[in-house]
Design a protein around this motif. Structure first.
Motif, PDB file in Angstrom:
ATOM      1  N   UNK A  63       0.711  -1.073  -0.005  1.00 28.11           N
ATOM      2  CA  UNK A  63       0.094  -0.134  -0.070  1.00 28.11           C
ATOM      3  C   UNK A  63       0.663   1.172   0.000  1.00 28.11           C
ATOM      4  N   UNK A  64       0.571   2.123  -1.066  1.00 26.49           N
ATOM      5  CA  UNK A  64       1.403   3.316  -1.018  1.00 26.49           C
ATOM      6  C   UNK A  64       0.691   4.531  -0.304  1.00 26.49           C
ATOM      7  N   UNK A  65       1.565   5.158   0.334  1.00 25.48           N
ATOM      8  CA  UNK A  65       0.877   6.608   0.924  1.00 25.48           C
ATOM      9  C   UNK A  65       1.740   7.978   0.686  1.00 25.48           C
ATOM     10  N   UNK A  66       0.952   8.682   0.452  1.00 33.29           N
ATOM     11  CA  UNK A  66       1.733   9.905   0.038  1.00 33.29           C
ATOM     12  C   UNK A  66       0.962  11.090   1.284  1.00 33.29           C
ATOM     13  N   UNK A  67       1.819  11.596   2.124  1.00 34.43           N
ATOM     14  CA  UNK A  67       1.376  12.692   3.136  1.00 34.43           C
ATOM     15  C   UNK A  67       2.240  13.716   2.445  1.00 34.43           C
ATOM     16  N   UNK A  68       2.117  15.220   2.900  1.00 34.84           N
ATOM     17  CA  UNK A  68       2.870  16.116   2.652  1.00 34.84           C
ATOM     18  C   UNK A  68       4.576  15.844   2.367  1.00 34.84           C
TER      19      UNK A  68
END
Lengths: 104, 875, 217
Positions: free
Chosen positions: B124-129
């Protein structure tokens, strides 16, 4: 002294049979063996005739049978003696211990 | 078409929200921290996928393509992959901007990889700032470096391999920053270590380069061990009833307390852009059977998973949200008497130490200069080495809880910064200078994240990426132009031969030295200010000030040695060989190695130090020239060089091809543009300008650092704008001082002062030049010790273990012999006995066959007798 | 036993001896019968139910047969054995008469004594060395033979004596069996009769063939 019954004759036959068997087993002379065989056959004849006498059958079975035995005994004696002669001609002896080629 | 329309719509939305965010950012600090809301998207996987695809194509078909179609197709594949990844990253960025600040957490769940008890790891890929920033840096600078490599590696036969490895590296790095759990991050962590090995040892035929690659890998491995231990400890601490706790919160029974309805790992969302509308705060979260003992606690309403977890988001939620009680519990826990969070923090930092080249595991980075220069730029300046900083920033909610860990990080960062800077003073290989400069700047970054200024550390990461990449690529350009000469003493006056390179290098030096006209100043100054202001974020308030002093002096040193490198390389007269650089070079002063350490070095067969053929300074084995042109005799054509001028080998230095110089220019421009991101907190504080209170980047990154923000701020000293400005002026002053001294010593190579100083303090000079003999000390202690241990264990294995095994074998053999004897005599004997007795019986029975009929008759009569007897008796 | 050698000088002695023996035996017998037996008349009368002279006769004949059989079995010389066989055959013939099997007895005498025995004597003559007649009939394995003989007598005698034979001692038997046998041979026993004649034919031929062939060589 009992009157001879069937048993007596059978005993006589048995004894003769035993003596004939002894003769066959122990004799080394081939003719001696034949003598024993004749004795055996006669013992058997005694038995037959005794049975016929004490238990008669209208067909005279015992006596007729013993007649046949006599006939065949004669025939057999003739042939046996011819063979003995033949053997005597070949190996020059009638000692049966000399002719045990069936030995293993 | 529809996609473009939607994109358009999103950009407008982004602009709108961006303006809102400006106001929002200041307000959110007061809001109570709740669980992180997420947005599910379905395209993030494309970002790492494209480089992976490029790597795969080049791996399997690259050689064939190169032979059949030519090298440019390999580069098209690689650069194309990078451009596509960057494009998708930009799209993601636009979407992220369009989201409100609190929702900026985009998750792309693919599938569940592992579920084993409490361990659940999803692909699972996640992008936060924070990771968005990293992703943009990686893809953007990665693309530039790929383009640069087209020119730089033009006549290397392993061209296809190089691009394959570069793409593979970018893929791993993207996994590292985009992974939403420790497993993926660690996968990327190891992957970048592997690619670093592959790329450092790219010219593996040279044994020294291969050794350097192995050194990098092994050192990283040592650090990874610490990292994994920290991870285990954290995981264990989060759950399990055997853990002692002094917190006031009762121990949770186990495992998952409840589900967060916003986080549905089993569901695919399907569409490209979707905002999960169920996430609005007004809607009450559904609760279900929970294991908390206190059903009335706030946590039951917000739906937070409590318990051991490997996912960053879940960790953050547990620790950051007070209501779960996990923070109190972790803070109270000790591990054999050591506070748990401090231990976890230090162990995780050990991993960062190796990856980001801090003391004591920095030793691989200078040797890593054996790889091609684009590798040094990408991996060892802009991206891989920043993984440690990223990790600490990502786990800010944990680190902030332990002042011990923070102090350790900050102090080690400061020490490394200073230490490396001093080594850089006397290096002659331009790449070495830059390598130690990287170590030093990484130290600064760790100072930043160590004192709690996470955004400052991240900002320095960004600015460093730009200016260090520019410096490295510039040095590569120089090396190429000087026909693979790396020793600065043989350069000089290159300004007139390579004007563009000189200009970009100059600007990058301005940036790194910390002059206010480039971005380095803004980030470095912020770090130093926050270090000074850290107060009780450190174990003792004065530590922060000490760190500031160290950092300040290091800044002076940084300025000095960077300007030294500039002046030695670009000013004065060209000192290099006219003609082939291997002959007729000016004699250099070899630095002799004497004394006890020489004995150490000589005793060590794999000497890092000291073979000195032909008057060349070979104390640093990888200071040898890039052999990517093939040896002395033949310099083959460079068909891809579109450089101006007659490119005669053995001629004067020349400017590099446009693919290289344009990249340099882009990076330099980037150095300038990124000023905006950090502009300009001190001014905002002084003049109370609203929009400058929090620089753009800080505002952008604040959702990521929100868990720790209040804690850090509450402990900081709040010294006030006066001090801020004072210190800032001091930084600028010291940067100037360094510049002036360097200028005096090295401009045009006119001054003899440096040589006089070196002659006046020969031993000190030698000590610093030989990197304080750290490598030699490691060789003599750790490596020798390991070797001895290995040998001892081998002896043990051969004698004891093999002895046992052989003994067992002998016993087995003995038993087998006995069995054989039994078999032979007993068993066979029995069988033979049977046979023999049969034979004997037969032999004896045979004698019955006398051959005499009378005997047979006898037997027959006997039998008859028996029969008659029996017959009579029966009847 | 009769002596084969004849000597005219001893003829008178032998004759005298035999006459004397007969006279003595007759005298003893007459004495016994007239003096002792009348005294035993009541016992005899009682014993007449027990025994009759014919019974005694049986025992006598049986004894002769058995002694002759023993002679066949145990004599050392083959000639003595053959002559003992003669005596045995005669005795058995007498037994046949005692059993009212007259025809069988006569056939026995004719065939066995007149034929077989003569044949045997001829064979003896042809095959043994007359000079050595003391050892012309040795025997081997005497003891096992005696064991077997005794066992045979014992078992067979016991069985014969103790078996519950169906016996009709007073059965009526035809005085002359010849006629009956003749009838039977041509009725019930025709086949065996014919087969027997074939056997005799074969025997005749065979004996001639066997003996003749050898003698030619």
């Amino acid at each position: 002294m009992l009157a001879p019954g069937l048993a007596h004759f059978l005993v006589v036959g048995a004894v003769l049979f035993a003596l004939g068997t002894y003769t066959v087993i122990t004799r080394t002379n081939a003719v001696g063996i034949l003598l024993g065989v004749e004795l055996i056959l006669n013992a058997a004849n005694v038995n037959f005739v005794a049975f016929q006498r004490f238990n008669p059958s209208p067909l005279l079975t015992g006596q007729v049978f013993s007649l046949f035995v006599i006939v065949l005994a004669a025939a057999e004696a003739a042939v046996a003696l011819a063979i003995v002669l033949a053997i005597f001609m070949t190996v020059k002896t009638i000692d049966v211990t000399q002719s045990s080629t069936l030995k293993e | 078409m529809e996609m473009l329309l939607r994109l358009n719509e999103l950009v407008l939305l982004a602009a709108q929200h961006g303006a809102e965010a400006a106001g929002e950012g200041a307000a959110h600090a007061a809001a109570e921290l709740g669980p992180q809301k997420i947005v599910s998207v379905s395209y993030l996987w494309l970002i790492p996928f494209f480089p992976l695809l490029g790597a795969a194509i080049n791996a399997f078909a690259g050689h064939w393509i190169q032979r059949r179609f030519g090298k440019k197709y390999n580069s098209y594949i690689a650069v194309g992959a990078m451009v596509l990844a960057f494009a998708v990253a930009v799209v993601a960025w636009i979407q992220m901007i369009s989201l409100p600040a609190s929702d900026r957490y985009m998750v792309n769940f693919l599938w569940n990889m592992i579920t084993a008890g409490d361990v659940q790891a999803n692909l699972s890929f996640a992008l936060d700032p924070l990771s968005m920033m990293m992703t943009l840096i990686i893809t953007f600078i990665g693309t530039l470096i790929h383009i640069y490599s087209i020119g730089y590696m033009a006549d290397d036969p392993g061209y296809w391999r190089f691009f394959c490895y570069l793409n593979l590296f970018v893929f791993s790095m993207l996994l590292l920053v985009m992974g939403d759990n420790f497993v993926l991050m660690f996968f990327g962590w190891e992957g970048v270590g592997l690619c670093s090995y592959l790329l450092i040892g790219f010219w593996y035929e040279d044994i020294e380069k291969a050794r350097a690659a192995v050194k990098a890998f092994v050192t990283n491995r040592v650090g990874d061990f610490g990292f994994v231990l920290g991870l285990f400890l954290l995981f264990w601490a989060l759950g399990g009833s055997w853990v002692e706790t002094k917190g006031r919160v009762p121990l949770r029974e186990s495992r998952w307390a409840m589900a967060d309805p916003a986080y549905k790992p089993q569901q695919e969302t399907g569409t490209l852009y979707q905002r999960d509308s169920s996430l609005s705060a007004s809607k009450p979260a559904t609760t279900w059977e929970n294991y908390l003992r206190d059903p009335g606690s706030a946590a039951s309403k917000d739906g937070i998973r409590v318990g051991p977890s490997l996912t960053f988001r879940e960790l953050r939620d547990q620790v950051a949200v007070d209501a779960t009680g996990m923070r109190q519990r972790l803070s109270g826990m000790t591990f054999f008497g050591i506070p748990l969070l401090a231990l976890v923090g230090i162990l995780l930092f050990v991993g960062a130490t190796a990856k980001s080249a801090q003391i004591p595991l920095y030793v691989w980075l200078p040797d890593a200069m054996a790889g091609p220069t684009p590798v040094s730029a990408l991996i060892h300046a802009a991206t891989m080495v920043t993984a440690g900083v990223y990790m600490v920033a990502r786990l800010n909610f944990l680190f902030a809880l332990s002042t011990t860990a923070m102090t350790v990080i900050a102090l080690i960062g400061a020490a490394t910064a200073a230490f490396a800077a001093t080594i850089g003073f006397v290096q002659n290989d331009i790449k070495k200078v830059l390598a130690y400069s990287t170590v030093s700047q990484l130290g600064f970054m760790f100072i930043g994240v160590g004192v709690g200024a996470y955004w400052a550390g991240a900002y320095h990461l960004l600015t460093h990426a730009f200016f260090k990449a520019c410096l490295f690529l510039g040095s590569g350009s120089v090396i190429l132009g000087c026909h693979h000469e790396q020793d600065m003493r043989r350069m000089g006056g290159l300004k007139k031969f390579m004007p563009l390179t000189a200009k970009t290098y100059l600007y990058a030096c301005i940036a790194i030295a910390g002059f206010p006209i480039a971005n380095g100043f803004f980030s470095k100054d912020e770090i130093l200010w926050k270090a000074f202001d850290s107060g009780s974020n450190m174990l003792d308030p004065s530590i922060g000030k000490l760190i500031w002093v160290i950092g300040w002096m290091t800044a002076c040193g940084t300025s000095f040695y960077m300007w030294r490198s500039y002046y030695m390389t670009f000013t004065g007269e060209y000192r290099g060989a006219h003609g082939d650089s291997h002959h007729g070079a000016q004699p250099l002063h070899p630095v002799p190695v004497t004394g006890p350490l020489a004995a150490l070095a000589a005793a060590d067969a794999h000497g890092v130090v000291a073979h000195s053929p032909a008057g060349r300074d070979m104390t640093h084995p990888d200071s040898g020239p890039d052999p990517h042109a093939l040896g002395v005799a033949g310099h083959p054509d460079h068909p891809d060089h579109k450089a101006g001028g007659g490119h005669g080998h053995g001629g004067m230095p020349h400017e590099s091809p446009k693919t290289m110089t344009y990249v340099l220019a882009t990076l330099a421009i980037g150095c300038a543009v990124t000023i905006v991101l950090g502009f300009w907190a001190p001014l905002g504080h002084l003049l109370h300008i609203e929009w400058m209170q929090e620089p753009l980047l800080e505002r952008w990154l604040s959702p990521a650092f929100a868990p720790s923000r209040e804690l850090v701020e509450s402990r900081s000293a709040n010294s006030g704008p006066f001090w801020e400005w004072l210190l800032m002026f001091a930084s600028v002053a010291v940067a100037f001082a360094g510049w002036l001294v360097a200028r005096a010593f090295y401009k045009d190579a006119k001054s003899t002062v440096p040589d006089k100083i070196a002659a006046a303090f020969p031993r000190l000079h030698r000590l610093v030049f030989n990197k304080y003999y750290v490598d030699e000390i490691y060789q003599a202690t750790v490596l020798r010790g390991t070797g001895l241990l290995a040998r001892a264990l081998a002896v043990f294995d051969n004698v004891v273990i093999d002895g046992i095994v052989n003994g067992v074998a002998k016993v087995g053999l003995f038993v087998a012999n006995i069995e054989g004897a039994i078999d032979k005599y007993l068993v066979d004997g029995a069988v033979n006995l049977v046979a023999d007795s049969v034979v004997n019986l037969g032999a004896r029975m045979r004698r019955l066959q006398t051959g005499r009929i009378q005997h047979y008759l006898y037997a027959a009569v006997l039998g008859v007798l028996v029969v008659i007897g029996i017959n009579f008796l029966i009847h | 036993m009769a002596q084969t050698s004849q000597k005219p000088s001893r003829y008178a002695e032998v004759l005298l001896g035999v006459v004397l023996l007969v006279v003595v035996v007759a005298f003893v017998f007459w004495m016994f019968a007239s003096q002792v037996l009348p005294g035993l008349a009541p016992v005899a009368a009682q014993g007449a139910g027990l025994a009759r002279p014919s019974d005694l006769l049986f025992y006598l004949i049986a004894a002769v047969a058995i002694v002759a059989g023993a002679g066949v079995a145990f004599s050392r010389s083959i000639i003595y054995a053959a002559l003992s066989l003669l005596a045995a055959l005669l005795a058995i013939g007498a037994l046949f008469i005692y059993l009212n099997a007259d025809y069988v007895a006569v056939s026995q005498l004719l065939v066995y004594v007149g034929g077989v025995l003569v044949l045997i004597l001829f064979a003896v003559m042809l095959t043994s060395k007359i000079g050595d007649k003391a050892h012309t009939n040795p025997s081997t394995g005497v003891l096992p033979g005696i064991g077997l003989t005794v066992a045979l007598i014992a078992v067979l005698g016991y069985v014969a004596a103790k078996s519950p034979w169906i016996s009709q001692p007073n059965a009526i038997t035809p005085a002359q069996t010849a006629r009956t046998i003749g009838d039977l041979f041509l009725k019930e026993y025709l086949l065996p009769f014919e087969v027997a004649s074939l056997v005799l034919l074969a025997t005749l031929i065979g004996a001639v063939v066997i003996a003749r062939k050898e003698m030619k060589e």
